[in-house]
Every structure is written in structure tokens, then in C-alpha cells.
Design a protein around this motif. Structure first.
Motif, mmCIF file in Angstrom:
data_model
loop_
_atom_site.group_PDB
_atom_site.id
_atom_site.type_symbol
_atom_site.label_atom_id
_atom_site.label_comp_id
_atom_site.label_asym_id
_atom_site.label_seq_id
_atom_site.Cartn_x
_atom_site.Cartn_y
_atom_site.Cartn_z
ATOM 1 N N ASN A 125 0.677 -1.059 0.017
ATOM 2 C CA ASN A 125 0.104 -0.039 -0.021
ATOM 3 C C ASN A 125 0.688 1.145 -0.073
ATOM 4 O OD1 ASN A 125 -2.437 -1.455 -0.003
ATOM 5 N ND2 ASN A 125 -2.799 -1.549 2.206
ATOM 6 N N ARG B 264 0.941 4.511 -2.755
ATOM 7 C CA ARG B 264 0.861 5.790 -2.359
ATOM 8 C C ARG B 264 1.802 6.499 -2.975
ATOM 9 N NH1 ARG B 264 -0.801 3.712 2.631
ATOM 10 N NH2 ARG B 264 1.029 4.061 3.497
ATOM 11 N N ARG C 215 1.654 9.584 -5.957
ATOM 12 C CA ARG C 215 2.113 10.895 -5.602
ATOM 13 C C ARG C 215 3.103 11.219 -6.747
ATOM 14 N NH1 ARG C 215 2.583 9.491 0.126
ATOM 15 N NH2 ARG C 215 4.971 8.475 -0.326
#
Length: 386
Positions: free
Chosen positions: A343, A347, A351
């Protein structure tokens, strides 16, 4: 009986049967290492993992190229790093620290082999409590090189000349085997299994290749092919005995190409819905399959604990006990390390996409680029790495 169409195949968001295949492969390997019956020849489970890895990684790349028009190397390497490295390093640290505390850091081989484990040249390390990680050395080099080769060839050239390109890579690896001295003869043939999975992915992605393999996707084939694969698996030992010593290579290494091709045929039959796919995608199979990577890595830790408390245990009883404890430890790693780090990797990638999208807009805020279901699924099912 109806077969899967090429459009149906491209629309698949995941391959549920692969959870079951990973579960079977992982348990086979643990049984082989810790007292399982010899006729089971569980070592071949590693080759199944190799075929699965080649297939899934290449499918991910081809679908990304089809969806976006390119393959993002940065995202590919980030996904692999966050998927593979955390659990690998945690279990390596446990093995190294426990060996040091027990006073066997050097004598059991893990100390002298650390340079191999930390550079993913595991296949050349001597025996040690982390020796099962030899296959990670094979796979990591594939993950490093294959995306670069695919992009260098170009996706059009890749699809048209994949067979010749991959055969050339294999022949080069085999040539290295006979010209470089080391204690692991035949190691390049392990890449045959990975490249077999790569070729299967390329074939199924191509309309022409899919048309050739389509008969394997009907429900009747899904019943017949697994029976044939079971026959090949049970014939591994006699085939290895027959081939032993040819070109100075052990028979169990020479049987790898046969097993890899059989696995690819099985995999082609299991991409579509059917009775065997349903069986392999049941919740127990999913449970073990999701934890197969951690189970593979933690098996020696589990075996050491079993030996400490029950030193006289052996045979099939030992294999069952090590598998059960290994699954318990793997579940902890899966929840505490694997999922959080996967996870986190997603992320980080999200980003990056936002930052890259902001540059042309001169700082205009944008929402993160949504992750497609394909990427989310394939990023987590392409981890089969012993």
C-alpha cells in the motif's frame, strides 16, 4: 463447449486460479525441504513459481502499454521493490540475528553468504538457513533486465520477434553456464521457466497467438489438461533419472524445460472460468496463495522452531507441522509487512503521478491518477517468487 474469446481474455481483471497454483507450489516446496514423500518431487514447485512470474510480469507490462501507450520503468521497479524487499529483508534479518545469538553465524553459512543475499546473487551462495532464497536471485535479475529488454525492442518488435529474442537470451545464459566456473551447474536453465511464462503472456496478448491457444480455454480442456499436468509432475523423478548426467548436468535440472512447458499449458487452460479454476480460487486456496511468498521465505524459521520443541519429528508429520507453523508466521508477515508496504508503494506511485501531472500545468493541483483494476490486481498477484 465454448472457449474464451480474446476480448474476454483482455477484459479479465485477475486470474483467480493462480492463487491456488501459488498455494500448491509453496506447499510442494516446503514438503520437499522438510520430509514430504519423495515421489511428490516438491522441488518442482519453484519452477511453477518461475513460470507464473514470467507470465504475470509480462502481462502487466503488455496491458500497461496497451492502456497508456508506454511502460513506466520507475513504477515497475517501485512496485517490485515494495513487494519483494521488505519481507525478504525482515526474514533475512531474523535468520542472521538468531544465528548470531545462537553462535552459528559463521558455521551455518549465513555470515559468509550475506554478500550474496544482499546483492541478489543468492543462487551462488553456499548452504545456509536462508538457502531457500536462491530463487530470488534468479527472479530479481529477471525483474531488472526484462523490462529494459522489452522497451529496447519496442512493443511491436517484441510481439513479432519475442520468440527469437527470448531464445537468444536463453542461449546466452546457457553459454555463460558452460564458460564460467561455479558450484551451481545448470543455473541458467531456471530462466527457461521464466521465459516460458513470458512467451505465454505474449502469445495470449496477441490475437494470433491467442487463436492458437484458444482450444485450451474451453471447459473440457480445463478438465483434461490438469490431469495431464499431474501425470507430467509424477513423471518428474523417472525423467530426471533418465536424463541425469547428460552434458554433465544433473537430471533434475534437465527436466526443467519439460516441466515449464507443461506448467504453461496448464496456465493457459486456467485463465478462463471452469471447474478447476473454481476449485483453485476457493477461500482456503486464496489464503495460502496470498501468503505463499512469506511462507516460502519463512519456512526455515518455522522448521527451526519445530525442531527445537519436537526434535524427533520427521517425515510427513514434520512437513505438515512446518507448513502449518510457516503459514501462521507468514500470516503475521502478510498483515504486518507485505500489505502495508504494498500500500505504501501504491501511495508513492500515486504521488509521483500527481507530481508529474503538475509539471506541465505549472503547479495546478490535480487528483492522483486512478490506478486501474488491472494494475492493482496484477501488482499483487505477480509476486510469486521463490
Amino acid at each position: 463447449m465454448s472457449s474464451l474469446t480474446h476480448a474476454d481474455y483482455l477484459a479479465l481483471r485477475r486470474f483467480p486460479a493462480l492463487d491456488g497454483l501459488r498455494a500448491i507450489a509453496a506447499v510442494l516446496v516446503v514438503f520437499f525441504h522438510y520430509g514430504g514423500p519423495d515421489w511428490l518431487q516438491g522441488w518442482a514447485g519453484v519452477q511453477m513459481f518461475f513460470v507464473l512470474s514470467g507470465f504475470l510480469i509480462t502481462t502487466l507490462m503488455l496491458r500497461e502499454e496497451r492502456r497508456t501507450g508506454r511502460i513506466s520503468l520507475k513504477e515497475f521497479y517501485l512496485r517490485r521493490a515494495f513487494r519483494i524487499m521488505p519481507v525478504y529483508l525482515v526474514v533475512l534479518a531474523v535468520a542472521a540475528v538468531s544465528s548470531a545469538l545462537y553462535g552459528t553465524f559463521t558455521s551455518n553459512g549465513i555470515g559468509p553468504s550475506l554478500k550474496y543475499f544482499l546483492t541478489f546473487t543468492n543462487e551462488f551462495a553456499d548452504n545456509s538457513p536462508y538457502g531457500q532464497s536462491w530463487s530470488l536471485g534468479i527472479e530479481q535479475k529477471f525483474y531488472l533486465v526484462w523490462p529494459l529488454v522489452a522497451i529496447a525492442l519496442g512493443t511491436v518488435v517484441l510481439r513479432r520477434r519475442a520468440g527469437a529474442a527470448l531464445l537468444g537470451m536463453l542461449l546466452a545464459l546457457v553459454a555463460v553456464n558452460f564458460t564460467v566456473g561455479h558450484g551451481n551447474p545448470g543455473w541458467p536453465l531456471h530462466y527457461f521457466s521464466i521465459l516460458t511464462g513470458v512467451l505465454l503472456a505474449v502469445a495470449l496478448h496477441s490475437p494470433l497467438g491467442f487463436a492458437v491457444l484458444r482450444p485450451l480455454t474451453n471447459r473440457a480442456a480445463q478438465l483434461v489438461v490438469p490431469i495431464g499436468f499431474a501425470g507430467v509432475h509424477l513423471a518428474v523423478k523417472p525423467m530426471a533419472a533418465f536424463l541425469d548426467g547428460l552434458a554433465g548436468i544433473p537430471g533434475h535440472v534437465l527436466v526443467i524445460p519439460v516441466y515449464a512447458v507443461a506448467t504453461a499449458v496448464l496456465l493457459a487452460a486456467l485463465v478462463s472460468p471452469g471447474p478447476v479454476t473454481t476449485l483453485l480460487s476457493t477461500r482456503p486456496m486464496q489464503f495460502v496463495g496470498e501468503r505463499s511468498y512469506s511462507l516460502y521465505l519463512v519456512q526455515t524459521v518455522a522448521a527451526t522452531v519445530i525442531w527445537f520443541f519436537w526434535p524427533e519429528l520427521s517425515g510427513t508429520g514434520q512437513a505438515v507441522a512446518v507448513t502449518a507453523l510457516g503459514l501462521a508466521l507468514a500470516s503475521v508477515l502478510y498483515r504486518a509487512v507485505e500489505i502495508p508496504m504494498i500500500n505504501l508503494g501504491r501511495r508513492v506511485i500515486a504521488r509521483r503521478r500527481v507530481q508529474e501531472a503538475d509539471v506541465p500545468q505549472q503547479g495546478a493541483p490535480q487528483a492522483p491518477a486512478p490506478q486501474s483494476p488491472e494494475s492493482a490486481r496484477f501488482a499483487t498477484i505477480g509476486q510469486a517468487q521463490p
